[in-house]
Design a protein around this motif. Structure first.
Motif, PDB file in Angstrom:
ATOM      1  N   PHE A  14      30.681  35.175  47.038  1.00  0.00           N
ATOM      2  CA  PHE A  14      31.013  33.758  47.139  1.00  0.00           C
ATOM      3  C   PHE A  14      29.740  32.921  47.132  1.00  0.00           C
ATOM      4  O   PHE A  14      29.622  31.915  46.420  1.00  0.00           O
TER       5      PHE A  14
ATOM      6  N   ILE B 110      39.489  32.697  51.694  1.00  0.00           N
ATOM      7  CA  ILE B 110      39.504  33.993  51.020  1.00  0.00           C
ATOM      8  C   ILE B 110      40.465  34.894  51.775  1.00  0.00           C
ATOM      9  O   ILE B 110      40.315  35.088  52.982  1.00  0.00           O
TER      10      ILE B 110
ATOM     11  N   TRP C 250      37.666  34.613  43.775  1.00  0.00           N
ATOM     12  CA  TRP C 250      38.381  35.158  44.921  1.00  0.00           C
ATOM     13  C   TRP C 250      38.767  34.110  45.950  1.00  0.00           C
ATOM     14  O   TRP C 250      39.557  34.369  46.828  1.00  0.00           O
ATOM     15  N   GLY C 251      38.190  32.935  45.861  1.00  0.00           N
ATOM     16  CA  GLY C 251      38.495  31.895  46.828  1.00  0.00           C
ATOM     17  C   GLY C 251      39.582  30.963  46.335  1.00  0.00           C
ATOM     18  O   GLY C 251      39.752  30.753  45.137  1.00  0.00           O
TER      19      GLY C 251
ATOM     20  N   SER D 105      44.010  27.760  42.981  1.00  0.00           N
ATOM     21  CA  SER D 105      43.109  28.821  42.550  1.00  0.00           C
ATOM     22  C   SER D 105      43.029  28.821  41.033  1.00  0.00           C
ATOM     23  O   SER D 105      43.875  28.227  40.360  1.00  0.00           O
TER      24      SER D 105
END
Length: 234
Positions: A165, A108, A178-179, A203
């Motif tokens: 997460f 992240i 977001w990761g 992603s």
């Protein structure tokens, strides 16, 4: 649903991350400015003494000025080398590595535009949040970008990125927004105080991209992180 295993690896900062960043940066600036000021302060009386003894147009005064200039250049070169070899810890603040299995690794980036879009703290609060260091760096327009980075780090520190997460992981999400999933690792090198490696990351909705990391061994669970990196190392 049974909670999946998740190991968080990040640089641990007791205080606010933005203040930590500003303190480290201000300290590095001071390490350059203080010797330069001392060199300037000492060179003035020395040049006067040499001028009075040998004359202002003498070869000796020329040698003195050349020596002072050479010393200044050596000082600046040494400073740049020192920055490159020891000044990477601040950069580690923006990265959080998350291990979700023995061979699955996510990263992240706290400066990701998606995370930055969540910021709600007004720009006018920078001085109140970052205090003395914020005031120092606000005095010059040239250091405004440093203040902006510190402000972002300060806000990200309070924002529950890992909580989001974890919730996504427990809900069985296939992609965490977001990761970024690290699919390949290459050129892994483990040093005493840091590790370096290259990655290929994926992603949601984006193509693969290649990045290079230099990560401090002060990261939590760094040994477990190294173990996963070795499994992904190609």
């Amino acid at each position: 649903m049974t909670s999946k295993k998740m190991t968080v690896c990040r640089l641990q900062i007791e205080d606010d991350m933005g203040k930590f960043y500003l303190k480290k940066t201000l300290g590095k600036i001071a390490l350059l400015l203080i010797p330069i000021l001392l060199l300037t302060f000492l060179s003035v009386p020395l040049s006067i003494m040499i001028g009075e003894k040998y004359g202002t147009d003498s070869p000796q005064i020329g040698v003195f000025y050349c020596s002072m200039f050479s010393l200044l250049i050596i000082l600046i070169i040494g400073y740049v080398i020192w920055l490159n070899t020891s000044g990477f810890e601040e950069k580690c603040l923006q990265y959080i590595f998350v291990i979700t299995s023995s061979s699955q690794l996510w990263v992240i980036n706290c400066f990701d535009p998606i995370i930055q879009a969540i910021f709600k703290s007004p720009r006018s609060d920078i001085m109140a949040n970052l205090g003395f260091y914020g005031i120092i760096f606000s005095l010059s327009r040239r250091t405004q970008y440093i203040l902006d980075l510190a402000w972002k780090l300060s806000y990200v520190g309070d924002f529950d990125v890992i909580g989001y997460f974890s919730d996504s992981l427990n809900q069985g999400a296939h992609q965490v927004i977001w990761g970024q999933r690290i699919s390949k690792v290459s050129n892994l090198k483990v040093h005493k105080n840091y590790i370096t490696f290259n990655t290929v990351e994926k992603s949601n909705g984006f193509k693969e991209k290649k990045l290079r990391y230099k990560i401090s061994r002060k990261f939590t669970n760094s040994d477990e992180l190294i173990g996963v990196l070795k499994k992904l190392n190609k």
